[in-house]
Design a protein around this motif. Structure first.
Motif, PDB file in Angstrom:
ATOM      1  N   PHE A   1      40.349  -5.165  45.716  1.00  0.00           N
ATOM      2  CA  PHE A   1      40.492  -4.577  47.045  1.00  0.00           C
ATOM      3  C   PHE A   1      41.520  -3.443  47.097  1.00  0.00           C
ATOM      4  O   PHE A   1      41.624  -2.734  48.099  1.00  0.00           O
ATOM      5  CB  PHE A   1      40.845  -5.662  48.085  1.00  0.00           C
ATOM      6  N   ALA A   2      42.260  -3.215  46.013  1.00  0.00           N
ATOM      7  CA  ALA A   2      43.236  -2.121  45.996  1.00  0.00           C
ATOM      8  C   ALA A   2      42.500  -0.778  45.978  1.00  0.00           C
ATOM      9  O   ALA A   2      41.430  -0.637  45.384  1.00  0.00           O
ATOM     10  CB  ALA A   2      44.144  -2.228  44.783  1.00  0.00           C
ATOM     11  N   GLU A   3      43.101   0.237  46.596  1.00  0.00           N
ATOM     12  CA  GLU A   3      42.517   1.575  46.551  1.00  0.00           C
ATOM     13  C   GLU A   3      42.564   2.102  45.121  1.00  0.00           C
ATOM     14  O   GLU A   3      43.569   1.971  44.426  1.00  0.00           O
ATOM     15  CB  GLU A   3      43.286   2.512  47.470  1.00  0.00           C
ATOM     16  N   MET A   4      41.464   2.713  44.674  1.00  0.00           N
ATOM     17  CA  MET A   4      41.425   3.270  43.321  1.00  0.00           C
ATOM     18  C   MET A   4      41.149   4.764  43.296  1.00  0.00           C
ATOM     19  O   MET A   4      41.552   5.455  42.366  1.00  0.00           O
ATOM     20  CB  MET A   4      40.388   2.556  42.448  1.00  0.00           C
ATOM     21  N   ALA A   5      40.445   5.295  44.300  1.00  0.00           N
ATOM     22  CA  ALA A   5      40.072   6.702  44.258  1.00  0.00           C
ATOM     23  C   ALA A   5      39.606   7.143  45.637  1.00  0.00           C
ATOM     24  O   ALA A   5      39.515   6.339  46.568  1.00  0.00           O
ATOM     25  CB  ALA A   5      38.969   6.927  43.225  1.00  0.00           C
ATOM     26  N   ARG A   6      39.313   8.441  45.715  1.00  0.00           N
ATOM     27  CA  ARG A   6      38.753   8.965  46.970  1.00  0.00           C
ATOM     28  C   ARG A   6      37.823  10.126  46.670  1.00  0.00           C
ATOM     29  O   ARG A   6      37.949  10.810  45.654  1.00  0.00           O
ATOM     30  CB  ARG A   6      39.865   9.413  47.920  1.00  0.00           C
ATOM     31  N   PHE A   7      36.870  10.300  47.571  1.00  0.00           N
ATOM     32  CA  PHE A   7      35.987  11.457  47.531  1.00  0.00           C
ATOM     33  C   PHE A   7      36.480  12.480  48.546  1.00  0.00           C
ATOM     34  O   PHE A   7      36.695  12.155  49.714  1.00  0.00           O
ATOM     35  CB  PHE A   7      34.559  11.075  47.923  1.00  0.00           C
ATOM     36  N   ASN A   8      36.646  13.711  48.103  1.00  0.00           N
ATOM     37  CA  ASN A   8      36.917  14.805  49.023  1.00  0.00           C
ATOM     38  C   ASN A   8      35.561  15.413  49.388  1.00  0.00           C
ATOM     39  O   ASN A   8      35.077  16.305  48.720  1.00  0.00           O
ATOM     40  CB  ASN A   8      37.824  15.837  48.356  1.00  0.00           C
TER      41      ASN A   8
ATOM     42  N   HIS B   1      37.679   1.427  46.763  1.00  0.00           N
ATOM     43  CA  HIS B   1      38.557   0.307  46.418  1.00  0.00           C
ATOM     44  C   HIS B   1      37.964  -0.508  45.270  1.00  0.00           C
ATOM     45  O   HIS B   1      36.783  -0.394  44.951  1.00  0.00           O
ATOM     46  CB  HIS B   1      38.776  -0.579  47.641  1.00  0.00           C
ATOM     47  N   MET B   2      38.792  -1.335  44.684  1.00  0.00           N
ATOM     48  CA  MET B   2      38.385  -2.126  43.525  1.00  0.00           C
ATOM     49  C   MET B   2      37.459  -3.278  43.939  1.00  0.00           C
ATOM     50  O   MET B   2      37.822  -4.077  44.805  1.00  0.00           O
ATOM     51  CB  MET B   2      39.608  -2.680  42.800  1.00  0.00           C
ATOM     52  N   PRO B   3      36.297  -3.400  43.294  1.00  0.00           N
ATOM     53  CA  PRO B   3      35.402  -4.525  43.599  1.00  0.00           C
ATOM     54  C   PRO B   3      35.879  -5.828  42.979  1.00  0.00           C
ATOM     55  O   PRO B   3      35.512  -6.919  43.427  1.00  0.00           O
ATOM     56  CB  PRO B   3      34.081  -4.079  42.966  1.00  0.00           C
ATOM     57  N   LEU B   4      36.704  -5.704  41.945  1.00  0.00           N
ATOM     58  CA  LEU B   4      37.292  -6.831  41.216  1.00  0.00           C
ATOM     59  C   LEU B   4      38.644  -6.388  40.678  1.00  0.00           C
ATOM     60  O   LEU B   4      38.890  -5.190  40.543  1.00  0.00           O
ATOM     61  CB  LEU B   4      36.406  -7.236  40.026  1.00  0.00           C
ATOM     62  N   LYS B   5      39.483  -7.333  40.337  1.00  0.00           N
ATOM     63  CA  LYS B   5      40.713  -6.985  39.629  1.00  0.00           C
ATOM     64  C   LYS B   5      40.348  -6.456  38.247  1.00  0.00           C
ATOM     65  O   LYS B   5      39.469  -7.006  37.572  1.00  0.00           O
ATOM     66  CB  LYS B   5      41.611  -8.214  39.495  1.00  0.00           C
ATOM     67  N   GLY B   6      40.999  -5.369  37.830  1.00  0.00           N
ATOM     68  CA  GLY B   6      40.680  -4.826  36.526  1.00  0.00           C
ATOM     69  C   GLY B   6      41.774  -3.947  35.962  1.00  0.00           C
ATOM     70  O   GLY B   6      42.575  -3.374  36.696  1.00  0.00           O
ATOM     71  N   THR B   7      41.806  -3.869  34.635  1.00  0.00           N
ATOM     72  CA  THR B   7      42.722  -2.988  33.915  1.00  0.00           C
ATOM     73  C   THR B   7      41.950  -1.761  33.446  1.00  0.00           C
ATOM     74  O   THR B   7      40.913  -1.898  32.791  1.00  0.00           O
ATOM     75  CB  THR B   7      43.344  -3.715  32.713  1.00  0.00           C
ATOM     76  N   LEU B   8      42.438  -0.586  33.800  1.00  0.00           N
ATOM     77  CA  LEU B   8      41.769   0.656  33.439  1.00  0.00           C
ATOM     78  C   LEU B   8      41.840   0.876  31.934  1.00  0.00           C
ATOM     79  O   LEU B   8      42.920   0.866  31.341  1.00  0.00           O
ATOM     80  CB  LEU B   8      42.422   1.828  34.169  1.00  0.00           C
ATOM     81  N   LYS B   9      40.673   1.113  31.322  1.00  0.00           N
ATOM     82  CA  LYS B   9      40.607   1.347  29.881  1.00  0.00           C
ATOM     83  C   LYS B   9      40.342   2.811  29.560  1.00  0.00           C
ATOM     84  O   LYS B   9      40.921   3.362  28.618  1.00  0.00           O
ATOM     85  CB  LYS B   9      39.510   0.473  29.253  1.00  0.00           C
ATOM     86  N   GLU B  10      39.476   3.442  30.328  1.00  0.00           N
ATOM     87  CA  GLU B  10      39.079   4.813  30.012  1.00  0.00           C
ATOM     88  C   GLU B  10      38.384   5.433  31.212  1.00  0.00           C
ATOM     89  O   GLU B  10      37.740   4.738  32.001  1.00  0.00           O
ATOM     90  CB  GLU B  10      38.118   4.815  28.812  1.00  0.00           C
ATOM     91  N   THR B  11      38.535   6.748  31.355  1.00  0.00           N
ATOM     92  CA  THR B  11      37.693   7.500  32.285  1.00  0.00           C
ATOM     93  C   THR B  11      36.896   8.513  31.484  1.00  0.00           C
ATOM     94  O   THR B  11      37.352   9.019  30.455  1.00  0.00           O
ATOM     95  CB  THR B  11      38.510   8.219  33.369  1.00  0.00           C
TER      96      THR B  11
ATOM     97  N   TRP C   1      45.599   6.972  39.860  1.00  0.00           N
ATOM     98  CA  TRP C   1      46.397   7.041  38.635  1.00  0.00           C
ATOM     99  C   TRP C   1      46.533   8.459  38.092  1.00  0.00           C
ATOM    100  O   TRP C   1      47.440   8.745  37.335  1.00  0.00           O
ATOM    101  CB  TRP C   1      45.811   6.128  37.561  1.00  0.00           C
ATOM    102  N   ASP C   2      45.631   9.375  38.464  1.00  0.00           N
ATOM    103  CA  ASP C   2      45.630  10.707  37.870  1.00  0.00           C
ATOM    104  C   ASP C   2      45.616  11.833  38.897  1.00  0.00           C
ATOM    105  O   ASP C   2      45.635  13.002  38.516  1.00  0.00           O
ATOM    106  CB  ASP C   2      44.397  10.875  36.965  1.00  0.00           C
ATOM    107  N   GLY C   3      45.559  11.509  40.188  1.00  0.00           N
ATOM    108  CA  GLY C   3      45.446  12.558  41.191  1.00  0.00           C
ATOM    109  C   GLY C   3      44.086  13.239  41.125  1.00  0.00           C
ATOM    110  O   GLY C   3      43.084  12.623  40.762  1.00  0.00           O
ATOM    111  N   LEU C   4      44.047  14.520  41.432  1.00  0.00           N
ATOM    112  CA  LEU C   4      42.791  15.263  41.470  1.00  0.00           C
ATOM    113  C   LEU C   4      42.217  15.394  40.060  1.00  0.00           C
ATOM    114  O   LEU C   4      42.865  15.935  39.163  1.00  0.00           O
ATOM    115  CB  LEU C   4      43.013  16.646  42.083  1.00  0.00           C
ATOM    116  N   VAL C   5      40.991  14.911  39.875  1.00  0.00           N
ATOM    117  CA  VAL C   5      40.329  14.953  38.573  1.00  0.00           C
ATOM    118  C   VAL C   5      39.189  15.981  38.565  1.00  0.00           C
ATOM    119  O   VAL C   5      38.984  16.695  37.595  1.00  0.00           O
ATOM    120  CB  VAL C   5      39.795  13.563  38.183  1.00  0.00           C
ATOM    121  N   ILE C   6      38.422  16.009  39.649  1.00  0.00           N
ATOM    122  CA  ILE C   6      37.328  16.970  39.805  1.00  0.00           C
ATOM    123  C   ILE C   6      37.514  17.693  41.136  1.00  0.00           C
ATOM    124  O   ILE C   6      37.572  17.029  42.166  1.00  0.00           O
ATOM    125  CB  ILE C   6      35.953  16.284  39.800  1.00  0.00           C
ATOM    126  N   PRO C   7      37.572  19.048  41.213  1.00  0.00           N
ATOM    127  CA  PRO C   7      37.577  19.970  40.086  1.00  0.00           C
ATOM    128  C   PRO C   7      38.913  19.907  39.327  1.00  0.00           C
ATOM    129  O   PRO C   7      39.856  19.321  39.841  1.00  0.00           O
ATOM    130  CB  PRO C   7      37.362  21.321  40.765  1.00  0.00           C
TER     131      PRO C   7
END
Length: 281
Positions: free
Chosen positions: A237-244, A144-154, A210-216
């Motif tokens: 606090f919003a969900e941002m990603a997950r580890f499989n 989850h997000m530690p702070l409010k933020g706008t995604l700039k790049e991955t 925002w992008d679904g599965l990134v790795i692999p």
């Protein structure tokens, strides 16, 4: 060097991870129930907080592993000026970034530039703050997000897929800067911050909201993706990603943004728990 550490260098990381990726998505009931049962018993997983508390009701092992929690299972710290934990787990290390170097364990360190994949991106964090959270197999695996933020790049940085368990972190130099990882750069109300999703052996798999599965797929070279102008803004606090499968999250904060609390190694933390305060550095 212990036998367990030696194995980390010898094992075919990506081949094993591909096999496990498939095996954890097999819906054959006896197989997936066996895997789920092993983890629940061995790690004493608390299923009472899950949205679906019946561990064997999940379609496959990965669905169980990335399970949602009940809406009331986690709450963000009530003070909006606090930095909150992005994950359930234990603090591996936390504190100041000293002249661009991040402490790993027992005399081991690595640079922010190595972690992020480039010098320029590391500049704001040269004397900033960091928190490293290790997720074990028993933990909730959504980030989850530690702070409010706008995604700039991955930035998808290729690498090895060493274990991130404490024994490996203590023994393998620059481990977090060597493992396959996804760097997520955000711009917050008080400046930039980065959330780094570090892969681990047996499955280095990361998905984002925002992008679904990134790795692999695994990256043969550094891959950057710009989100400039797309206005992908996520609330604190919003969900941002997950580890499989399990791994580690590293939060980087620039100099002057915040001061972290006294976070001790191996201290248990939960998503939404206070890690520090903005504007206190």
């Amino acid at each position: 060097m212990t036998f367990n550490v030696l194995l980390q260098y010898l094992l075919p990381h990506r081949a094993l991870s591909r096999v496990v990726y498939w095996a954890t998505r097999w819906t054959f009931s006896p197989w997936k129930n066996f895997l789920i049962g092993q983890i629940v018993r061995h790690y004493d997983v608390d299923m009472s907080q899950a949205l679906q508390p019946d561990a064997l009701a999940y379609q496959h092992f990965n669905a169980f592993f990335t399970r949602k929690l009940r809406p009331d299972a986690r709450q963000a710290d009530a003070d909006p000026a606090t930095v909150i934990s992005p994950a359930d787990g234990r603090i591996s290390q936390a504190g100041p970034i000293v002249d661009g170097r991040i402490f790993q364990a027992k005399g081991q360190s690595y640079t922010a530039a190595e972690l992020l994949g480039e010098e320029a991106a590391a500049a704001p964090y040269r004397n900033g703050r960091f928190a490293t959270v290790y997720l074990s197999p028993r933990d909730y695996h959504r980030v989850h997000m530690p702070l409010k933020g706008t995604l700039k790049e991955t930035v998808h940085v290729p690498g090895r897929i060493f274990s991130v368990a404490p024994f490996a972190v203590e023994a393998i130099p620059r481990l977090f800067a060597r493992n396959e990882r996804l760097v997520c750069h955000f711009e917050g109300e008080h400046g930039p911050f980065a959330v780094v999703m570090v892969g681990a052996i047996l499955v280095s798999s990361v998905a984002t909201v925002w992008d679904g599965l990134v790795i692999p797929p695994y990256a043969p070279s550094i891959r950057r993706k710009s989100f400039a102008g797309q206005d992908i803004t996520l609330a604190r606090f919003a969900e941002m990603a997950r580890f499989n499968m399990g791994s580690t999250v590293i939060l980087l904060l620039p100099e002057g943004m915040a001061e972290l609390d006294a976070l001790a190694p191996q201290q248990a933390v939960k998503v939404g728990q206070r890690l520090g305060m903005l504007g206190q550095d």
